[in-house]
Design a protein around this motif. Structure first.
Motif, mmCIF file in Angstrom:
data_model
loop_
_atom_site.group_PDB
_atom_site.id
_atom_site.type_symbol
_atom_site.label_atom_id
_atom_site.label_comp_id
_atom_site.label_asym_id
_atom_site.label_seq_id
_atom_site.Cartn_x
_atom_site.Cartn_y
_atom_site.Cartn_z
ATOM 1 N N PRO A 23 0.835 -1.206 0.000
ATOM 2 C CA PRO A 23 0.000 0.000 0.000
ATOM 3 C C PRO A 23 0.867 1.251 0.000
ATOM 4 O O PRO A 23 1.959 1.282 0.577
ATOM 5 C CB PRO A 23 -0.796 -0.132 1.292
ATOM 6 N N VAL A 24 0.361 2.303 -0.663
ATOM 7 C CA VAL A 24 1.111 3.567 -0.704
ATOM 8 C C VAL A 24 0.763 4.440 0.482
ATOM 9 O O VAL A 24 1.461 5.427 0.762
ATOM 10 C CB VAL A 24 0.827 4.319 -2.023
ATOM 11 N N SER A 25 -0.300 4.080 1.186
ATOM 12 C CA SER A 25 -0.677 4.815 2.391
ATOM 13 C C SER A 25 -1.353 3.824 3.337
ATOM 14 O O SER A 25 -1.648 2.679 2.975
ATOM 15 C CB SER A 25 -1.627 5.972 2.053
ATOM 16 N N THR A 26 -1.571 4.251 4.561
ATOM 17 C CA THR A 26 -2.228 3.373 5.540
ATOM 18 C C THR A 26 -3.564 2.898 4.978
ATOM 19 O O THR A 26 -4.392 3.708 4.515
ATOM 20 C CB THR A 26 -2.434 4.123 6.864
ATOM 21 N N THR A 27 -3.772 1.605 4.991
ATOM 22 C CA THR A 27 -4.941 1.007 4.312
ATOM 23 C C THR A 27 -5.563 -0.076 5.187
ATOM 24 O O THR A 27 -4.853 -0.870 5.807
ATOM 25 C CB THR A 27 -4.532 0.388 2.960
ATOM 26 N N THR A 28 -6.873 -0.101 5.227
ATOM 27 C CA THR A 28 -7.612 -1.194 5.878
ATOM 28 C C THR A 28 -8.057 -2.178 4.802
ATOM 29 O O THR A 28 -8.781 -1.817 3.853
ATOM 30 C CB THR A 28 -8.840 -0.673 6.641
ATOM 31 N N TYR A 29 -7.627 -3.416 4.933
ATOM 32 C CA TYR A 29 -8.003 -4.463 3.969
ATOM 33 C C TYR A 29 -9.166 -5.293 4.540
ATOM 34 O O TYR A 29 -9.176 -5.622 5.734
ATOM 35 C CB TYR A 29 -6.811 -5.377 3.669
ATOM 36 N N THR A 30 -10.084 -5.604 3.684
ATOM 37 C CA THR A 30 -11.224 -6.472 4.049
ATOM 38 C C THR A 30 -11.067 -7.799 3.342
ATOM 39 O O THR A 30 -10.903 -7.847 2.109
ATOM 40 C CB THR A 30 -12.572 -5.833 3.660
ATOM 41 N N VAL A 31 -11.118 -8.887 4.136
ATOM 42 C CA VAL A 31 -11.060 -10.224 3.558
ATOM 43 C C VAL A 31 -12.438 -10.862 3.644
ATOM 44 O O VAL A 31 -13.093 -10.803 4.685
ATOM 45 C CB VAL A 31 -9.995 -11.105 4.249
ATOM 46 N N THR A 32 -12.871 -11.405 2.524
ATOM 47 C CA THR A 32 -14.130 -12.160 2.471
ATOM 48 C C THR A 32 -13.771 -13.625 2.321
ATOM 49 O O THR A 32 -13.169 -14.032 1.303
ATOM 50 C CB THR A 32 -15.008 -11.702 1.295
ATOM 51 N N GLY A 33 -14.126 -14.421 3.356
ATOM 52 C CA GLY A 33 -13.808 -15.845 3.336
ATOM 53 C C GLY A 33 -15.048 -16.683 3.083
ATOM 54 O O GLY A 33 -16.141 -16.361 3.565
#
Length: 267
Positions: free
Chosen positions: A247-257
């Motif tokens: 990521p180029v900046s602070t990022t929140t990732y969402t994982v769908t399982g």
């Protein structure tokens, strides 16, 4: 009818009717006195009388508690006008009898009056076929928290249980695997039942971790999912149990399982 027999002469004439013969058969419609004129061998005549009493036939009536029943149902037949009754088919005895015909049937009742005379009447019981009801689910297997639509066919109105839901189509959201029973009623009031199974699969508990939750600009980290069998990560629409992101900046990732039952959850 009855037979009249004369004795004491050699020829006989009976009246009313001007009938001849030693023995005659008569069928009077009402009580009648017959006179016989007998002639002896010497040509002389004499008379005698005999009264035949004619009893009236009882006026027998037959009725059904319900003239139309559903297949498998029953109805009560009732006779009036006599003192004893026999019903056929079935050779059933009684003023009132209960019958469960499999098909439309005409019953004949023979009633005996207090004078011993008999008469008959009939009553027809119409048997309506039960509807052929089917029940389906738009999605027979769902995930916990989801819904599916139940559809009935073959009747006019439907009631679904559990839930006491009314309608040709109803939407349900069971939280466990459930068998639904629908009672379908046709225009004649006859009912039939059918069942449909809705299987509920559990939702997975999905977790996501980063090998390095803090990176420097230009650096990368590995994201790993747990609790499912397949994963999609966003932003980026990346697929895999583990994916590498920069990521180029602070990022929140969402994982769908997604688990083996096809149910999904996020973290």
């Amino acid at each position: 009818s009855t037979s009249l027999t004369g004795t004491g002469g050699v020829t006989y004439v009976w009246n009313p009717g001007n009938l001849t013969g030693t023995t005659i058969t008569v069928s009077p419609a009402s009580t009648t006195t017959y006179t016989v004129t007998g002639t002896g061998s010497n040509g002389c005549t004499n008379t005698a009388t005999r009264t035949i009493t004619v009893n009236l036939l009882p006026t027998i009536a037959a009725s059904a508690g319900s003239g139309t029943i559903c297949a498998g149902g029953n109805t009560t037949l009732t006779g009036t006008g006599g003192v004893t009754y026999t019903w056929n088919p079935g050779s059933l005895s009684g003023t009132t009898v209960t019958v469960s015909p499999a098909t439309t049937t005409t019953y004949t009742v023979t009633g005996i009056g207090s004078n011993g005379c008999t008469n008959t009447n009939t009553v027809t019981v119409t048997v309506s076929a039960t509807p052929t009801v089917t029940a389906t689910a738009s999605t027979p297997t769902i995930c916990d928290g989801s819904s599916t639509t139940l559809n009935g066919n073959g009747a006019s109105t439907y009631v679904w249980n559990p839930g006491n839901l009314s309608g040709t189509s109803v939407t349900v959201s069971p939280n466990t695997t459930t068998t639904y029973t629908v009672v379908g009623t046709d225009v004649g009031g006859c009912t039939s039942t059918q069942t449909v199974l809705v299987t509920v699969n559990p939702v997975p508990t999905i977790t996501g971790t980063a090998s390095n939750p803090i990176v420097c600009t230009g650096g990368s980290t590995t994201l790993t999912g747990n609790g499912g069998v397949s994963y999609v990560w966003n932003p980026g629409n990346l697929s895999g149990t583990s994916v590498t992101v920069t990521p180029v900046s602070t990022t929140t990732y969402t994982v769908t399982g997604t688990n083996a039952g096809g149910c999904t959850n996020t973290n």
